[in-house]
Write an enzyme that holds these catalytic residues in place. Structure first.
Site, PDB file in Angstrom:
ATOM      1  N   LEU A  40       0.824  -1.217   0.000  1.00  0.00           N
ATOM      2  CA  LEU A  40       0.000   0.000   0.000  1.00  0.00           C
ATOM      3  C   LEU A  40       0.854   1.261   0.000  1.00  0.00           C
ATOM      4  O   LEU A  40       1.809   1.364   0.773  1.00  0.00           O
ATOM      5  CB  LEU A  40      -0.906   0.005   1.234  1.00  0.00           C
ATOM      6  CG  LEU A  40      -1.810   1.224   1.443  1.00  0.00           C
ATOM      7  CD1 LEU A  40      -3.159   0.814   2.035  1.00  0.00           C
ATOM      8  CD2 LEU A  40      -1.167   2.293   2.339  1.00  0.00           C
ATOM      9  N   ASP A  43       0.536   8.825   1.369  1.00  0.00           N
ATOM     10  CA  ASP A  43       0.947  10.199   1.081  1.00  0.00           C
ATOM     11  C   ASP A  43       2.279  10.341   0.344  1.00  0.00           C
ATOM     12  O   ASP A  43       3.243   9.629   0.670  1.00  0.00           O
ATOM     13  CB  ASP A  43       1.130  10.972   2.393  1.00  0.00           C
ATOM     14  CG  ASP A  43       0.001  10.787   3.364  1.00  0.00           C
ATOM     15  OD1 ASP A  43      -1.018  10.183   3.005  1.00  0.00           O
ATOM     16  OD2 ASP A  43       0.136  11.248   4.509  1.00  0.00           O
ATOM     17  N   TYR A 102       5.987   8.130   9.780  1.00  0.00           N
ATOM     18  CA  TYR A 102       4.840   8.778   9.141  1.00  0.00           C
ATOM     19  C   TYR A 102       5.278   9.986   8.308  1.00  0.00           C
ATOM     20  O   TYR A 102       6.447  10.314   8.222  1.00  0.00           O
ATOM     21  CB  TYR A 102       3.807   9.164  10.215  1.00  0.00           C
ATOM     22  CG  TYR A 102       2.823   8.049  10.541  1.00  0.00           C
ATOM     23  CD1 TYR A 102       3.039   6.745  10.119  1.00  0.00           C
ATOM     24  CD2 TYR A 102       1.665   8.319  11.272  1.00  0.00           C
ATOM     25  CE1 TYR A 102       2.122   5.734  10.414  1.00  0.00           C
ATOM     26  CE2 TYR A 102       0.747   7.317  11.571  1.00  0.00           C
ATOM     27  CZ  TYR A 102       0.976   6.019  11.146  1.00  0.00           C
ATOM     28  OH  TYR A 102       0.078   5.035  11.423  1.00  0.00           O
ATOM     29  N   SER A 103       4.294  10.676   7.736  1.00  0.00           N
ATOM     30  CA  SER A 103       4.566  11.673   6.696  1.00  0.00           C
ATOM     31  C   SER A 103       5.440  12.831   7.147  1.00  0.00           C
ATOM     32  O   SER A 103       5.475  13.188   8.324  1.00  0.00           O
ATOM     33  CB  SER A 103       3.253  12.228   6.165  1.00  0.00           C
ATOM     34  OG  SER A 103       2.674  11.269   5.327  1.00  0.00           O
TER      35      SER A 103
HETATM   36  C1  FRU Z   1      -2.520  11.052   5.876  1.00  0.00           C
HETATM   37  C2  FRU Z   1      -1.853  10.348   7.044  1.00  0.00           C
HETATM   38  C3  FRU Z   1      -0.867  11.251   7.771  1.00  0.00           C
HETATM   39  C4  FRU Z   1       0.084  10.271   8.391  1.00  0.00           C
HETATM   40  C5  FRU Z   1       0.164   9.205   7.325  1.00  0.00           C
HETATM   41  C6  FRU Z   1       0.351   7.813   7.864  1.00  0.00           C
HETATM   42  O1  FRU Z   1      -2.989  10.164   4.928  1.00  0.00           O
HETATM   43  O2  FRU Z   1      -2.817   9.838   7.937  1.00  0.00           O
HETATM   44  O3  FRU Z   1      -1.460  12.135   8.699  1.00  0.00           O
HETATM   45  O4  FRU Z   1       1.325  10.838   8.671  1.00  0.00           O
HETATM   46  O5  FRU Z   1      -1.052   9.273   6.604  1.00  0.00           O
HETATM   47  O6  FRU Z   1       0.564   6.913   6.826  1.00  0.00           O
END
Ligand code: FRU
Length: 488
Positions: A40, A43, A102-103
């Site tokens: 998958l 972002d 994460y992002s």
């Molecule tokens: C947005 C989000 C971000 C997070 C990331 C985790 O789609 O929820 O806020 O950092 O995806 O994969």
């Protein structure tokens, strides 16, 4: 690199190798969009042109087509068309990122590439922790983790993430997406002189701030961009209720135009405007390239109840990034246009001048296929509706009487038609990008955009027109992009 990290990366590479043939045999695999090699993607992250090379990182779960402990996958390019699959940039190995890197975003300073990202931790008792972290590279490929550089400030719960960093007047700034203790979404501003030590400037914008009413329980992926002497805050708020034609996806992405006071962090702004009118667009991020262009990528997907019904899951992958788009501010409106480099993919041009569609459904000689680009110029719509049907699965329609544009497709889960509509005072130009399971429609040179995944019968390549309209049409087939490189 620690042994643990080598092991985590190796496990991910094994997945890529194991499912390579299955993934590439999928009739819905896209030809000219960036996708996960397996698993998958969500972002776009860390977008930057560094030492002349474009870098696109992305949220990646290599092990399943569901969300999980995210890695940062990595593509690079010298022309924004053809790409190289680079080694994994970040794998979640440390205590402060145990449940996902994460992002976040990227900046360059003194020849080094700095990645800022959120370390996500979920404890066994159900509590969460969040750390804004740094990783540094001198070649753009291998990253050394420096650990957390910003802890959770008072007033917010652990939904505090997605740092976007930029420089202004010899200081660095970081905006972070947040949720207050009373569950209001916010964008919070921090500053630094050395990229390691950060202090809070203020609450930039949010639900209930700066004259904005109730506007969501969480703001994800904020991004501040400077265009025409104004500031534009992109943000992905969660928790907006549908209103008229607006906010029908589970979560939204849009922007506020305004002015940021860097001394107290306050962003005075106008109304929220959705960046995209389609079904599958979320968490966009921008960067400024060496040509001075502001370039945007979005996630061509959204986390919702339909996600697990996507047919590509049976071939072990799901989701893609949008095409790269050039962003401009015209008046108070953000326009998005496909990057001009994408014209390099065009081949087999077919032209029809002065096409008149009068009532009944028609097809045009040589105008069918996928992947392709369709450009309709000098469009004049008569009374009533003008419709373009794509592969009998999506219908774009302009209603001149109501001054409304809409896109209809079949819902992947319920198999029922669903529609998204926006106001459009006139229609003069349509640029449609069709890939094997996606559509991106740029209307009136980027005034409105519709982005959607769709899953037509793979052998249905038809395109038809109906209603009352006159236009010039050009069609190109689009070449498949090259993805070089391995992962080791
Ligand atoms: C947005 C989000 C971000 C997070 C990331 C985790 O789609 O929820 O806020 O950092 O995806 O994969």
């Amino acid at each position: 690199m620690t042994a643990k990290e080598v092991q985590l990366m190796q496990q991910a590479y094994n997945e890529v190798v194991k499912y390579k043939d299955k993934v590439s045999s999928d009739p819905y695999r896209l030809d000219y969009h960036l996708m996960p090699p397996v698993g998958l993607l969500n972002d776009p992250n860390g977008l930057i042109q560094y030492k002349g090379v474009y870098h696109v990182f992305y949220q990646w779960n290599p092990f399943a087509t569901t969300h999980g402990a995210k890695y940062w996958g990595h593509y690079s390019s010298t022309d924004m068309v053809h790409w190289r699959l680079e080694p994994i940039a970040l794998a979640p190995r440390e205590w402060y990122e145990r449940n996902g890197c994460y992002s976040g975003s990227a900046v360059e300073e003194n020849g080094l590439l700095y990645l800022f990202y959120t370390g996500n931790v979920k404890n066994e008792d159900g509590t969460r922790e969040t750390y804004q972290c740094l990783a540094v590279s001198s070649d753009g490929i291998h990253f050394e983790k420096k650990g957390p550089v910003l802890r959770l400030p008072k007033g917010y719960n652990a939904h505090f993430r997605d740092p976007k960093v930029w420089r202004s007047n010899d200081r660095w700034y970081m905006v972070v997406g947040a949720q207050t203790h009373d569950e209001k979404g916010e964008a919070v501003l921090f500053t630094s002189t050395d990229l390691y030590n950060w202090e809070k400037v203020g609450r930039m914008a949010g639900s209930g701030l700066n004259g904005l009413g109730n506007f969501g329980y969480m703001w994800e992926c904020p991004d501040l961009i400077h265009l025409n002497g104004k500031e534009v805050l992109l943000v992905s708020p969660q928790g907006l209720k549908p209103r008229g034609h607006l906010y029908h996806n589970l979560f939204q992405s849009g922007y506020f135009v305004g002015q940021l006071d860097y001394r107290n962090g306050k962003f005075r702004h106008g109304d929220f405007v959705e960046l995209d009118r389609g079904f599958d667009f979320y968490a966009p991020q921008t960067f400024t390239d060496e040509k001075g262009r502001t370039v945007l990528y979005g996630w061509m997907g959204i986390t919702d109840e339909d996600e697990q019904s996507q047919p590509t899951i049976s071939n072990n992958w799901v989701h893609a990034l949008t095409l790269p788009r050039k962003v401009e501010l015209i008046g108070e409106k953000v326009y998005q246009r496909p990057l001009v480099e994408l014209e390099k993919l065009r081949k087999n041009q077919v032209r029809h001048q002065n096409v008149k569609v009068e009532g009944k459904q028609v097809e045009l000689a040589g105008v069918n296929g996928t992947p392709l680009e369709l450009l309709l110029n000098s469009v004049r719509v008569g009374k009533g509706k003008f419709e373009v049907t794509l592969r009998n699965e999506a219908v774009l329609s302009y209603d001149a009487d109501k001054q409304e544009m809409s896109l209809q497709r079949t819902n992947v889960k319920t198999k029922q038609p669903e529609i998204r509509t926006c106001k459009l005072s006139s229609l003069s130009n349509l640029q449609i990008f069709m890939d094997r399971s996606s559509i991106e429609v740029f209307i009136n040179n980027g005034e409105e955009v519709y982005t959607a995944r769709y899953f037509p019968a793979p052998d249905d390549l038809s395109i038809s027109f109906k209603g009352n309209a006159i236009f010039d049409l050009t069609k190109w087939d689009l070449e498949k992009i090259k993805i070089a490189g391995g992962l080791s």
